[in-house]
Scaffold this motif. Structure first.
Motif, short mmCIF file in Angstrom:
data_model
loop_
_atom_site.label_atom_id
_atom_site.label_comp_id
_atom_site.label_asym_id
_atom_site.label_seq_id
_atom_site.Cartn_x
_atom_site.Cartn_y
_atom_site.Cartn_z
N THR A 144 -24.74 61.02 -27.40
CA THR A 144 -25.43 62.20 -26.35
C THR A 144 -23.63 62.67 -25.93
O THR A 144 -23.87 63.53 -26.42
CB THR A 144 -25.73 61.52 -24.86
N THR A 145 -23.07 61.20 -25.98
CA THR A 145 -20.95 61.92 -25.29
C THR A 145 -20.38 62.48 -26.76
O THR A 145 -19.44 63.27 -26.67
CB THR A 145 -20.97 60.99 -24.68
N SER A 146 -21.04 62.21 -27.77
CA SER A 146 -20.03 63.06 -29.47
C SER A 146 -20.93 63.58 -29.97
O SER A 146 -20.39 63.93 -30.72
CB SER A 146 -20.98 61.20 -30.25
N ARG A 147 -22.16 64.62 -29.67
CA ARG A 147 -22.19 65.19 -30.10
C ARG A 147 -21.76 66.38 -29.64
O ARG A 147 -21.36 67.40 -31.29
CB ARG A 147 -23.49 65.49 -29.24
N ARG A 148 -20.69 66.82 -28.21
CA ARG A 148 -20.04 67.65 -28.68
C ARG A 148 -18.38 67.25 -28.60
O ARG A 148 -18.37 66.66 -28.23
CB ARG A 148 -20.53 68.81 -27.22
N ALA A 149 -17.21 68.58 -29.09
CA ALA A 149 -16.16 67.69 -28.89
C ALA A 149 -15.67 67.78 -27.19
O ALA A 149 -15.71 68.22 -26.80
CB ALA A 149 -15.18 69.30 -29.23
N GLY A 150 -14.68 66.46 -27.23
CA GLY A 150 -14.97 66.30 -25.97
C GLY A 150 -12.57 66.77 -25.92
O GLY A 150 -12.28 67.12 -26.38
N GLU A 151 -12.86 66.93 -24.75
CA GLU A 151 -11.52 67.54 -24.02
C GLU A 151 -10.65 66.16 -24.09
O GLU A 151 -9.99 65.49 -22.88
CB GLU A 151 -11.65 67.78 -23.17
N LEU A 152 -9.44 66.15 -25.41
CA LEU A 152 -8.43 65.05 -25.71
C LEU A 152 -7.42 65.12 -26.29
O LEU A 152 -6.82 64.32 -26.46
CB LEU A 152 -9.63 64.25 -27.13
N SER A 153 -6.62 66.44 -25.72
CA SER A 153 -5.54 66.96 -26.41
C SER A 153 -4.19 66.75 -25.24
O SER A 153 -3.30 67.65 -25.75
CB SER A 153 -5.59 68.12 -27.70
N ASN A 154 -4.83 67.21 -24.23
CA ASN A 154 -3.46 67.86 -22.85
C ASN A 154 -2.45 67.04 -23.33
O ASN A 154 -1.23 67.54 -22.51
CB ASN A 154 -4.08 67.77 -22.09
N PHE A 155 -2.72 65.85 -23.70
CA PHE A 155 -1.29 65.43 -23.39
C PHE A 155 -0.33 65.79 -24.74
O PHE A 155 0.85 65.34 -23.79
CB PHE A 155 -1.61 63.42 -24.33
N LEU A 156 -0.37 66.70 -25.65
CA LEU A 156 0.10 66.95 -26.43
C LEU A 156 1.12 67.62 -25.72
O LEU A 156 2.12 68.01 -26.74
CB LEU A 156 -0.57 67.98 -27.41
N ASP A 157 1.29 68.46 -24.60
CA ASP A 157 2.14 69.30 -23.75
C ASP A 157 2.59 68.39 -23.01
O ASP A 157 3.52 68.41 -21.96
CB ASP A 157 1.04 70.35 -22.65
N MET A 158 2.73 66.68 -22.43
CA MET A 158 4.29 65.85 -22.07
C MET A 158 4.96 65.98 -23.00
O MET A 158 4.93 65.96 -24.25
CB MET A 158 2.91 64.83 -21.57
N SER A 159 6.33 65.58 -22.13
CA SER A 159 7.45 65.25 -22.66
C SER A 159 7.94 64.22 -23.37
O SER A 159 8.44 63.51 -24.48
CB SER A 159 8.23 65.88 -21.51
#
Length: 367
Positions: A313-328
């Motif tokens: 169920t939780t794999s069907r949609r894209a997860g919000e997993l990328s905001n760490f890219l904005d950390m220094s």
């Protein structure tokens, strides 16, 4: 496998640029690293990202409640006593982020002890998830540029767009620019962080009806009970309960009350134990689920993908997993890598990650 100590270590890492949205803005990750120690010498880790404008927790408050209340409550229990841990933590009202971090650190320690990944312990459905990237408030041109960069560098094809400003045309113009700039094959959905009224939300969604949005999340306040029910009845896309549905009981209230038709699970506020309860409830009710982001660093994102990949169920949609890219910078010895629009569960026992002790010493704020 007996728990003998729990640490709560505050640290701060700056973001390269602030993330702005309707309920606040973030300039730095002022988080708390939680460590659970066992009598076998195993150490489990998790991250607690306080969000004072959403849950009322602060960095100092998270560290204090863990040290003063939660650590004494769980010390002496074993890593297998997860229901007992949940029961003892639940005696204290609120503090969802602090509770979640203790819970997840225990799961990590259990996985390390059993030489098994948390994803396998939870369900083992997959070893990866598609990634959705969150776009904070900015000009239409800047947000289109950021989305194009994420698409080009990381292969991300799904974007969550922060809305909730007034006038609503500020945000509808952004979403339209994103659709025109990215094309029809990219998935877009919106998150209002409760910034609009129900009528403003309905007007905005009507203006964007031709943009093929896939979801709408928390467009108006959760306590506007009649307004939310009316709004949900107007929409042709799932309406996601996020801040309004932290616990399974709140999920039940929102779904059965007609105030939402989908749910965001955030492990940083539910932990793995509470998140699993919510997942099974949604599965039983036939409710769609998206794995949300608490503006997590890499450790928090590792927790999210570990949970999200564990279930169908939780794999069907894209997860919000990328905001760490904005950390220094970050605390992990081996950084997470997004490639082809996917984030893989780090290999290895537990969460599969290790803390860089030199970086922790540099960024911690309690010494």
């Amino acid at each position: 496998m007996k728990i003998v100590a729990v640490e709560a270590i505050p640290y701060t890492i700056a973001y390269r640029k602030p993330l702005r949205f309707a309920s606040g803005e973030i300039h730095a990750a002022t988080h708390v690293l939680v460590r659970v120690h066992t009598d076998d010498g195993v150490v489990g880790v998790a991250d607690a990202p306080p969000r004072p404008f959403t849950y009322g927790e602060t960095q100092r408050g998270v560290a204090a409640v863990i040290e003063d209340i939660f650590a004494p409550a769980v010390i002496g229990l074993t890593l297998l006593d997860r229901e007992a841990v949940h029961g003892r933590l639940s005696r204290t009202v609120g503090n969802p982020v602090a509770k979640a971090a203790v819970d997840m650190a225990i799961w990590d320690a259990l996985g390390r002890t059993l030489d098994t990944s948390v994803t396998e312990l939870l369900g083992g459905w997959s070893d990866r998830m598609r990634v959705s990237h969150m776009l904070g408030f900015d000009t239409p041109a800047a947000m289109v540029d950021e989305a194009r960069r994420m698409r080009g560098e990381y292969g991300i094809e799904t974007f969550k767009v922060k809305v909730g400003r007034r006038p609503v045309s500020l945000d509808t113009a952004v979403v339209r620019a994103l659709r025109e700039g990215l094309g029809d094959d990219v998935e877009l959905y919106v998150d209002g962080n409760r910034g609009w009224t129900a009528s403003e939300s309905a007007r905005a969604m009507a203006e964007m009806a031709d943009l093929n949005l896939s979801l709408a999340e928390e467009l108006c306040p959760a306590d506007d009970v009649l307004g939310r029910r009316w709004l949900v009845s107007q929409l042709s896309v799932p309406f996601v309960a996020d801040e309004s549905a932290v616990t399974p009981a709140e999920v039940t209230r929102e779904i059965l009350g007609g105030s939402a038709t989908a749910v965001s699970i955030k492990t940083s506020r539910s932990g793995f134990t509470g998140g699993r309860r919510t997942h099974h409830l949604c599965e039983g009710l036939g409710v769609e689920v998206v794995m949300g982001n608490q503006i997590d660093g890499q450790l928090g994102s590792a927790c999210t993908v570990a949970f999200g990949a564990a279930f169908d169920t939780t794999s069907r949609r894209a997860g919000e997993l990328s905001n760490f890219l904005d950390m220094s910078d970050d605390l992990l010895t081996e950084p997470l890598t997004i490639a082809g629009g996917e984030l893989q569960v780090p290999p290895g026992p537990g969460l599969g990650v290790q803390i860089d002790e030199d970086k922790l010493a540099h960024y911690r704020t309690d010494t």
